[in-house]
Scaffold this motif. Structure first.
Motif, PDB file in Angstrom:
ATOM      1  N   THR A  30       0.814  -1.218   0.000  1.00 52.45           N
ATOM      2  CA  THR A  30       0.000   0.000   0.000  1.00 52.45           C
ATOM      3  C   THR A  30       0.848   1.269   0.000  1.00 52.45           C
ATOM      4  O   THR A  30       0.295   2.359  -0.080  1.00 52.45           O
ATOM      5  CB  THR A  30      -0.930   0.026   1.228  1.00 52.45           C
ATOM      6  N   GLU A  31       2.152   1.142   0.096  1.00 54.50           N
ATOM      7  CA  GLU A  31       3.022   2.309   0.204  1.00 54.50           C
ATOM      8  C   GLU A  31       3.765   2.596  -1.105  1.00 54.50           C
ATOM      9  O   GLU A  31       4.610   1.808  -1.523  1.00 54.50           O
ATOM     10  CB  GLU A  31       4.052   2.107   1.316  1.00 54.50           C
ATOM     11  N   PRO A  32       3.479   3.733  -1.746  1.00 55.93           N
ATOM     12  CA  PRO A  32       4.185   4.084  -2.978  1.00 55.93           C
ATOM     13  C   PRO A  32       5.702   4.196  -2.805  1.00 55.93           C
ATOM     14  O   PRO A  32       6.451   3.864  -3.722  1.00 55.93           O
ATOM     15  CB  PRO A  32       3.583   5.447  -3.372  1.00 55.93           C
ATOM     16  N   ALA A  33       6.152   4.617  -1.629  1.00 58.34           N
ATOM     17  CA  ALA A  33       7.602   4.741  -1.410  1.00 58.34           C
ATOM     18  C   ALA A  33       8.282   3.381  -1.495  1.00 58.34           C
ATOM     19  O   ALA A  33       9.386   3.260  -2.044  1.00 58.34           O
ATOM     20  CB  ALA A  33       7.892   5.399  -0.063  1.00 58.34           C
ATOM     21  N   GLN A  34       7.642   2.348  -0.979  1.00 60.62           N
ATOM     22  CA  GLN A  34       8.202   1.001  -1.082  1.00 60.62           C
ATOM     23  C   GLN A  34       8.197   0.525  -2.533  1.00 60.62           C
ATOM     24  O   GLN A  34       9.146  -0.111  -2.986  1.00 60.62           O
ATOM     25  CB  GLN A  34       7.413   0.014  -0.224  1.00 60.62           C
ATOM     26  N   ALA A  35       7.134   0.827  -3.244  1.00 58.12           N
ATOM     27  CA  ALA A  35       7.057   0.435  -4.658  1.00 58.12           C
ATOM     28  C   ALA A  35       8.145   1.138  -5.460  1.00 58.12           C
ATOM     29  O   ALA A  35       8.783   0.525  -6.324  1.00 58.12           O
ATOM     30  CB  ALA A  35       5.677   0.761  -5.219  1.00 58.12           C
ATOM     31  N   HIS A  36       8.373   2.408  -5.165  1.00 57.22           N
ATOM     32  CA  HIS A  36       9.441   3.149  -5.841  1.00 57.22           C
ATOM     33  C   HIS A  36      10.791   2.499  -5.559  1.00 57.22           C
ATOM     34  O   HIS A  36      11.610   2.300  -6.458  1.00 57.22           O
ATOM     35  CB  HIS A  36       9.445   4.608  -5.387  1.00 57.22           C
ATOM     36  N   GLN A  37      11.030   2.150  -4.301  1.00 63.30           N
ATOM     37  CA  GLN A  37      12.295   1.510  -3.929  1.00 63.30           C
ATOM     38  C   GLN A  37      12.455   0.183  -4.662  1.00 63.30           C
ATOM     39  O   GLN A  37      13.540  -0.145  -5.142  1.00 63.30           O
ATOM     40  CB  GLN A  37      12.373   1.312  -2.415  1.00 63.30           C
ATOM     41  N   ALA A  38      11.388  -0.594  -4.739  1.00 60.97           N
ATOM     42  CA  ALA A  38      11.440  -1.886  -5.436  1.00 60.97           C
ATOM     43  C   ALA A  38      11.761  -1.688  -6.911  1.00 60.97           C
ATOM     44  O   ALA A  38      12.657  -2.350  -7.458  1.00 60.97           O
ATOM     45  CB  ALA A  38      10.106  -2.613  -5.278  1.00 60.97           C
ATOM     46  N   LEU A  39      11.057  -0.778  -7.555  1.00 64.33           N
ATOM     47  CA  LEU A  39      11.287  -0.509  -8.977  1.00 64.33           C
ATOM     48  C   LEU A  39      12.723  -0.059  -9.207  1.00 64.33           C
ATOM     49  O   LEU A  39      13.419  -0.557 -10.097  1.00 64.33           O
ATOM     50  CB  LEU A  39      10.294   0.555  -9.458  1.00 64.33           C
ATOM     51  N   LYS A  40      13.173   0.839  -8.367  1.00 65.37           N
ATOM     52  CA  LYS A  40      14.526   1.396  -8.512  1.00 65.37           C
ATOM     53  C   LYS A  40      15.610   0.338  -8.332  1.00 65.37           C
ATOM     54  O   LYS A  40      16.480   0.186  -9.191  1.00 65.37           O
ATOM     55  CB  LYS A  40      14.707   2.525  -7.496  1.00 65.37           C
ATOM     56  N   VAL A  41      15.580  -0.398  -7.233  1.00 65.06           N
ATOM     57  CA  VAL A  41      16.669  -1.324  -6.945  1.00 65.06           C
ATOM     58  C   VAL A  41      16.706  -2.465  -7.963  1.00 65.06           C
ATOM     59  O   VAL A  41      17.778  -2.863  -8.416  1.00 65.06           O
ATOM     60  CB  VAL A  41      16.626  -1.828  -5.484  1.00 65.06           C
ATOM     61  N   VAL A  42      15.545  -2.969  -8.357  1.00 68.22           N
ATOM     62  CA  VAL A  42      15.538  -4.063  -9.334  1.00 68.22           C
ATOM     63  C   VAL A  42      16.000  -3.561 -10.694  1.00 68.22           C
ATOM     64  O   VAL A  42      16.828  -4.205 -11.361  1.00 68.22           O
ATOM     65  CB  VAL A  42      14.152  -4.732  -9.423  1.00 68.22           C
ATOM     66  N   MET A  43      15.489  -2.411 -11.103  1.00 67.98           N
ATOM     67  CA  MET A  43      15.908  -1.892 -12.416  1.00 67.98           C
ATOM     68  C   MET A  43      17.405  -1.583 -12.437  1.00 67.98           C
ATOM     69  O   MET A  43      18.063  -1.784 -13.456  1.00 67.98           O
ATOM     70  CB  MET A  43      15.077  -0.677 -12.819  1.00 67.98           C
ATOM     71  N   HIS A  44      17.969  -1.110 -11.341  1.00 69.97           N
ATOM     72  CA  HIS A  44      19.412  -0.855 -11.303  1.00 69.97           C
ATOM     73  C   HIS A  44      20.196  -2.156 -11.415  1.00 69.97           C
ATOM     74  O   HIS A  44      21.226  -2.208 -12.103  1.00 69.97           O
ATOM     75  CB  HIS A  44      19.791  -0.116 -10.023  1.00 69.97           C
ATOM     76  N   GLU A  45      19.729  -3.199 -10.759  1.00 67.87           N
ATOM     77  CA  GLU A  45      20.420  -4.484 -10.852  1.00 67.87           C
ATOM     78  C   GLU A  45      20.336  -5.052 -12.268  1.00 67.87           C
ATOM     79  O   GLU A  45      21.308  -5.609 -12.773  1.00 67.87           O
ATOM     80  CB  GLU A  45      19.870  -5.471  -9.822  1.00 67.87           C
ATOM     81  N   VAL A  46      19.198  -4.897 -12.912  1.00 67.19           N
ATOM     82  CA  VAL A  46      19.070  -5.326 -14.310  1.00 67.19           C
ATOM     83  C   VAL A  46      19.987  -4.487 -15.185  1.00 67.19           C
ATOM     84  O   VAL A  46      20.789  -5.017 -15.971  1.00 67.19           O
ATOM     85  CB  VAL A  46      17.603  -5.232 -14.792  1.00 67.19           C
ATOM     86  N   ARG A  47      19.895  -3.178 -15.056  1.00 64.77           N
ATOM     87  CA  ARG A  47      20.695  -2.248 -15.866  1.00 64.77           C
ATOM     88  C   ARG A  47      22.185  -2.571 -15.783  1.00 64.77           C
ATOM     89  O   ARG A  47      22.878  -2.584 -16.805  1.00 64.77           O
ATOM     90  CB  ARG A  47      20.440  -0.820 -15.365  1.00 64.77           C
ATOM     91  N   ASP A  48      22.661  -2.840 -14.593  1.00 64.83           N
ATOM     92  CA  ASP A  48      24.095  -3.057 -14.392  1.00 64.83           C
ATOM     93  C   ASP A  48      24.580  -4.394 -14.933  1.00 64.83           C
ATOM     94  O   ASP A  48      25.784  -4.653 -14.949  1.00 64.83           O
ATOM     95  CB  ASP A  48      24.447  -2.920 -12.914  1.00 64.83           C
ATOM     96  N   ALA A  94      17.499  -7.280  -1.056  1.00 62.96           N
ATOM     97  CA  ALA A  94      17.366  -7.637   0.360  1.00 62.96           C
ATOM     98  C   ALA A  94      17.832  -6.494   1.243  1.00 62.96           C
ATOM     99  O   ALA A  94      17.183  -6.171   2.250  1.00 62.96           O
ATOM    100  CB  ALA A  94      18.178  -8.906   0.651  1.00 62.96           C
ATOM    101  N   ASP A  95      18.929  -5.865   0.869  1.00 62.97           N
ATOM    102  CA  ASP A  95      19.452  -4.753   1.654  1.00 62.97           C
ATOM    103  C   ASP A  95      18.481  -3.574   1.662  1.00 62.97           C
ATOM    104  O   ASP A  95      18.274  -2.938   2.696  1.00 62.97           O
ATOM    105  CB  ASP A  95      20.818  -4.322   1.105  1.00 62.97           C
ATOM    106  N   ALA A  96      17.868  -3.287   0.526  1.00 64.36           N
ATOM    107  CA  ALA A  96      16.935  -2.161   0.425  1.00 64.36           C
ATOM    108  C   ALA A  96      15.707  -2.361   1.319  1.00 64.36           C
ATOM    109  O   ALA A  96      15.099  -1.392   1.771  1.00 64.36           O
ATOM    110  CB  ALA A  96      16.505  -1.961  -1.026  1.00 64.36           C
ATOM    111  N   PHE A  97      15.372  -3.624   1.572  1.00 61.98           N
ATOM    112  CA  PHE A  97      14.182  -3.930   2.365  1.00 61.98           C
ATOM    113  C   PHE A  97      14.524  -4.627   3.683  1.00 61.98           C
ATOM    114  O   PHE A  97      13.690  -5.314   4.265  1.00 61.98           O
ATOM    115  CB  PHE A  97      13.197  -4.763   1.528  1.00 61.98           C
ATOM    116  N   ARG A  98      15.732  -4.388   4.178  1.00 62.09           N
ATOM    117  CA  ARG A  98      16.180  -5.045   5.408  1.00 62.09           C
ATOM    118  C   ARG A  98      15.314  -4.677   6.611  1.00 62.09           C
ATOM    119  O   ARG A  98      15.217  -5.442   7.557  1.00 62.09           O
ATOM    120  CB  ARG A  98      17.649  -4.736   5.685  1.00 62.09           C
ATOM    121  N   ASN A  99      14.659  -3.534   6.588  1.00 59.37           N
ATOM    122  CA  ASN A  99      13.799  -3.113   7.700  1.00 59.37           C
ATOM    123  C   ASN A  99      12.369  -3.623   7.553  1.00 59.37           C
ATOM    124  O   ASN A  99      11.497  -3.259   8.340  1.00 59.37           O
ATOM    125  CB  ASN A  99      13.802  -1.594   7.835  1.00 59.37           C
ATOM    126  N   PHE A 100      12.148  -4.438   6.534  1.00 62.13           N
ATOM    127  CA  PHE A 100      10.827  -5.016   6.281  1.00 62.13           C
ATOM    128  C   PHE A 100      10.997  -6.531   6.211  1.00 62.13           C
ATOM    129  O   PHE A 100      11.143  -7.109   5.139  1.00 62.13           O
ATOM    130  CB  PHE A 100      10.242  -4.473   4.975  1.00 62.13           C
TER     131      PHE A 100
END
Length: 152
Positions: A30-48, A94-100
């Motif tokens: 339900t949190e857009p900030a978490q969705a943004h973090q998910a999109l960002k971290v996964v896309m960066h890992e793919v990009r790299d 995993a690191d991006a969501f370590r607090n969840f």
């Protein structure tokens, strides 16, 4: 009502919010900030893990703000991801969501692959997946939709 005063930016913001909403829906969040973090971290890992020309071509099908997220912090001349294992791919997630504690990195990656496949052409998704190491490719292939959503 315009948020920015410029139609193109308002449209880009609306489209980015649709992508975030889709990530939230796939993950049951339900949190857009978490969705943004998910999109960002996964896309960066793919990009790299993509060859630079493919990363650029892949991004061309992304809306303005999502493309900005994809390229945020990117230095194409720097070292690319050398550890191409699934574990190395999932570690930053995993690191991006370590607090969840309930968040599973593979589920986050799968959700982002699913959302990407909603809006990126099937041929381009296939090109991206073929460029990724097999374990990551398998995670992506298991997650993609067979037909994208048209119009965005």
């Amino acid at each position: 009502m315009s948020h920015t005063g410029l139609h193109q930016f308002d449209e880009a913001l609306q489209t980015a919010n649709i992508w975030l909403k889709d990530v939230m829906e796939v993950l049951g969040w339900t949190e857009p900030a978490q969705a943004h973090q998910a999109l960002k971290v996964v896309m960066h890992e793919v990009r790299d893990r993509l060859p630079i020309p493919l990363a650029a071509n892949f991004s061309s099908q992304m809306p303005l703000i999502v493309r900005g997220i994809f390229f945020e912090g990117w230095s194409p001349g720097s070292e690319r991801a050398t550890d191409r294992s699934l574990e190395a791919f999932l570690a930053p997630i995993a690191d991006a969501f370590r607090n969840f504690p309930g968040v599973k990195p593979d589920a986050v990656a799968a959700a982002v692959f699913e959302v990407l496949s909603m809006y990126i052409s099937p041929g381009e998704i296939e090109n991206v997946l073929q460029a990724l190491p097999k374990p990551i490719r398998d995670l992506g292939k298991a997650s993609i939709r067979t037909t994208p959503i048209a119009g965005l």
